[in-house]
Design a protein around this motif. Structure first.
Motif, PDB file in Angstrom:
ATOM      1  N   VAL A  48       0.858  -1.179   0.000  1.00  0.00           N
ATOM      2  CA  VAL A  48       0.000   0.000   0.000  1.00  0.00           C
ATOM      3  C   VAL A  48       0.896   1.231   0.000  1.00  0.00           C
ATOM      4  CG1 VAL A  48      -1.768   1.268   1.262  1.00  0.00           C
ATOM      5  CG2 VAL A  48      -1.787  -1.224   1.285  1.00  0.00           C
ATOM      6  N   ILE A  49       0.689   2.098  -0.978  1.00  0.00           N
ATOM      7  CA  ILE A  49       1.503   3.311  -1.099  1.00  0.00           C
ATOM      8  C   ILE A  49       0.573   4.511  -1.172  1.00  0.00           C
ATOM      9  CG2 ILE A  49       3.188   4.552  -2.514  1.00  0.00           C
ATOM     10  CD1 ILE A  49       4.159   1.794  -3.495  1.00  0.00           C
ATOM     11  N   PRO A  50       0.721   5.481  -0.245  1.00  0.00           N
ATOM     12  CA  PRO A  50      -0.133   6.673  -0.302  1.00  0.00           C
ATOM     13  C   PRO A  50       0.251   7.559  -1.487  1.00  0.00           C
ATOM     14  CG  PRO A  50       1.531   6.940   1.386  1.00  0.00           C
ATOM     15  CD  PRO A  50       1.657   5.537   0.865  1.00  0.00           C
ATOM     16  N   LYS A  51      -0.756   8.139  -2.125  1.00  0.00           N
ATOM     17  CA  LYS A  51      -0.507   9.022  -3.269  1.00  0.00           C
ATOM     18  C   LYS A  51      -0.436  10.487  -2.852  1.00  0.00           C
ATOM     19  CE  LYS A  51      -2.595   6.021  -6.736  1.00  0.00           C
ATOM     20  NZ  LYS A  51      -2.879   4.842  -5.972  1.00  0.00           N
ATOM     21  N   SER A  52      -1.102  10.828  -1.734  1.00  0.00           N
ATOM     22  CA  SER A  52      -1.099  12.211  -1.262  1.00  0.00           C
ATOM     23  C   SER A  52      -1.254  12.226   0.253  1.00  0.00           C
ATOM     24  CB  SER A  52      -2.239  12.995  -1.903  1.00  0.00           C
ATOM     25  OG  SER A  52      -3.479  12.605  -1.345  1.00  0.00           O
ATOM     26  N   ILE A  53      -1.161  13.419   0.825  1.00  0.00           N
ATOM     27  CA  ILE A  53      -1.303  13.533   2.276  1.00  0.00           C
ATOM     28  C   ILE A  53      -2.717  13.199   2.732  1.00  0.00           C
ATOM     29  CG2 ILE A  53       0.562  15.210   2.452  1.00  0.00           C
ATOM     30  CD1 ILE A  53      -1.571  17.365   2.969  1.00  0.00           C
ATOM     31  N   ASN A  54      -3.677  13.305   1.827  1.00  0.00           N
ATOM     32  CA  ASN A  54      -5.064  12.980   2.180  1.00  0.00           C
ATOM     33  C   ASN A  54      -5.274  11.489   2.393  1.00  0.00           C
ATOM     34  OD1 ASN A  54      -5.823  15.680   2.076  1.00  0.00           O
ATOM     35  ND2 ASN A  54      -6.145  15.564  -0.124  1.00  0.00           N
ATOM     36  N   ASP A  55      -4.331  10.673   1.928  1.00  0.00           N
ATOM     37  CA  ASP A  55      -4.414   9.225   2.108  1.00  0.00           C
ATOM     38  C   ASP A  55      -3.895   8.785   3.486  1.00  0.00           C
ATOM     39  OD1 ASP A  55      -5.328   9.111  -0.474  1.00  0.00           O
ATOM     40  OD2 ASP A  55      -3.484   8.289  -1.318  1.00  0.00           O
ATOM     41  N   LEU A  56      -3.284   9.714   4.236  1.00  0.00           N
ATOM     42  CA  LEU A  56      -2.647   9.374   5.505  1.00  0.00           C
ATOM     43  C   LEU A  56      -3.386   9.950   6.698  1.00  0.00           C
ATOM     44  CD1 LEU A  56       1.122  10.084   4.739  1.00  0.00           C
ATOM     45  CD2 LEU A  56      -0.058   7.895   4.681  1.00  0.00           C
ATOM     46  N   LYS A  57      -3.324   9.207   7.791  1.00  0.00           N
ATOM     47  CA  LYS A  57      -3.769   9.701   9.095  1.00  0.00           C
ATOM     48  C   LYS A  57      -2.612   9.454  10.053  1.00  0.00           C
ATOM     49  CE  LYS A  57      -8.708   8.793   8.632  1.00  0.00           C
ATOM     50  NZ  LYS A  57      -9.123  10.138   8.354  1.00  0.00           N
ATOM     51  N   LEU A  58      -2.227  10.494  10.795  1.00  0.00           N
ATOM     52  CA  LEU A  58      -1.205  10.357  11.825  1.00  0.00           C
ATOM     53  C   LEU A  58      -1.903  10.231  13.167  1.00  0.00           C
ATOM     54  CD1 LEU A  58       1.540  12.967  10.892  1.00  0.00           C
ATOM     55  CD2 LEU A  58       1.483  10.527  10.439  1.00  0.00           C
ATOM     56  N   ILE A  59      -1.475   9.257  13.949  1.00  0.00           N
ATOM     57  CA  ILE A  59      -2.096   9.013  15.241  1.00  0.00           C
ATOM     58  C   ILE A  59      -1.039   9.121  16.323  1.00  0.00           C
ATOM     59  CG2 ILE A  59      -3.356   7.344  16.652  1.00  0.00           C
ATOM     60  CD1 ILE A  59      -4.389   6.156  13.983  1.00  0.00           C
ATOM     61  N   HIS A  60      -1.343   9.958  17.325  1.00  0.00           N
ATOM     62  CA  HIS A  60      -0.458  10.110  18.481  1.00  0.00           C
ATOM     63  C   HIS A  60      -1.316  10.086  19.736  1.00  0.00           C
ATOM     64  CE1 HIS A  60       2.655  11.422  21.156  1.00  0.00           C
ATOM     65  NE2 HIS A  60       1.914  12.437  21.544  1.00  0.00           N
TER      66      HIS A  60
END
Length: 119
Positions: A48-60
């Motif tokens: 799985v490779i994200p194409k843009s920042i909208n494909d990612l969620k950062l969790i902290h």
């Protein structure tokens, strides 16, 4: 130190346990900027490779971070840790365009709350 000048050591753990983009970041850096770095450094051999920042969620600390906030605004813990790296988790959720015409009659009937048959 002046606000925004504090540095935070971060690494990002992806779905298979691999850590990427291990570096020191300014607390004034936005989450969107971090996501751009992650997309640029994403291992290309992954399924799985994200194409843009909208494909990612950062969790902290159990919270999904908002793109428009800085690390300091997101209350990323720093300063109270003696020495160490903060690990954030990265979730990839590619955006999928859904075509409304692909719904079958059966799917539409399930959505019909009055249980009427639509012909």
């Amino acid at each position: 130190m002046a606000e925004g000048k504090e540095l935070i050591e971060l690494k990002f753990r992806i779905y298979d346990g691999t850590d990427i983009a291990h570096s020191t970041y300014a607390s004034s850096m936005t989450v969107a900027t971090l996501k751009q770095k992650i997309v640029a450094e994403w291992p290309q051999d992954k399924a799985v490779i994200p194409k843009s920042i909208n494909d990612l969620k950062l969790i902290h600390a159990g919270r999904v971070l908002e793109n428009n906030k800085s690390l300091a605004d997101s209350r990323i813990t720093f300063g109270d840790l003696p020495v160490g790296v903060i690990t954030m988790h990265v979730v990839v959720q590619p955006t999928i365009a859904k075509n409304k015409t692909e719904k079958s009659k059966e799917d539409m009937q399930k959505l019909n709350s009055c249980r009427c048959v639509i012909l």
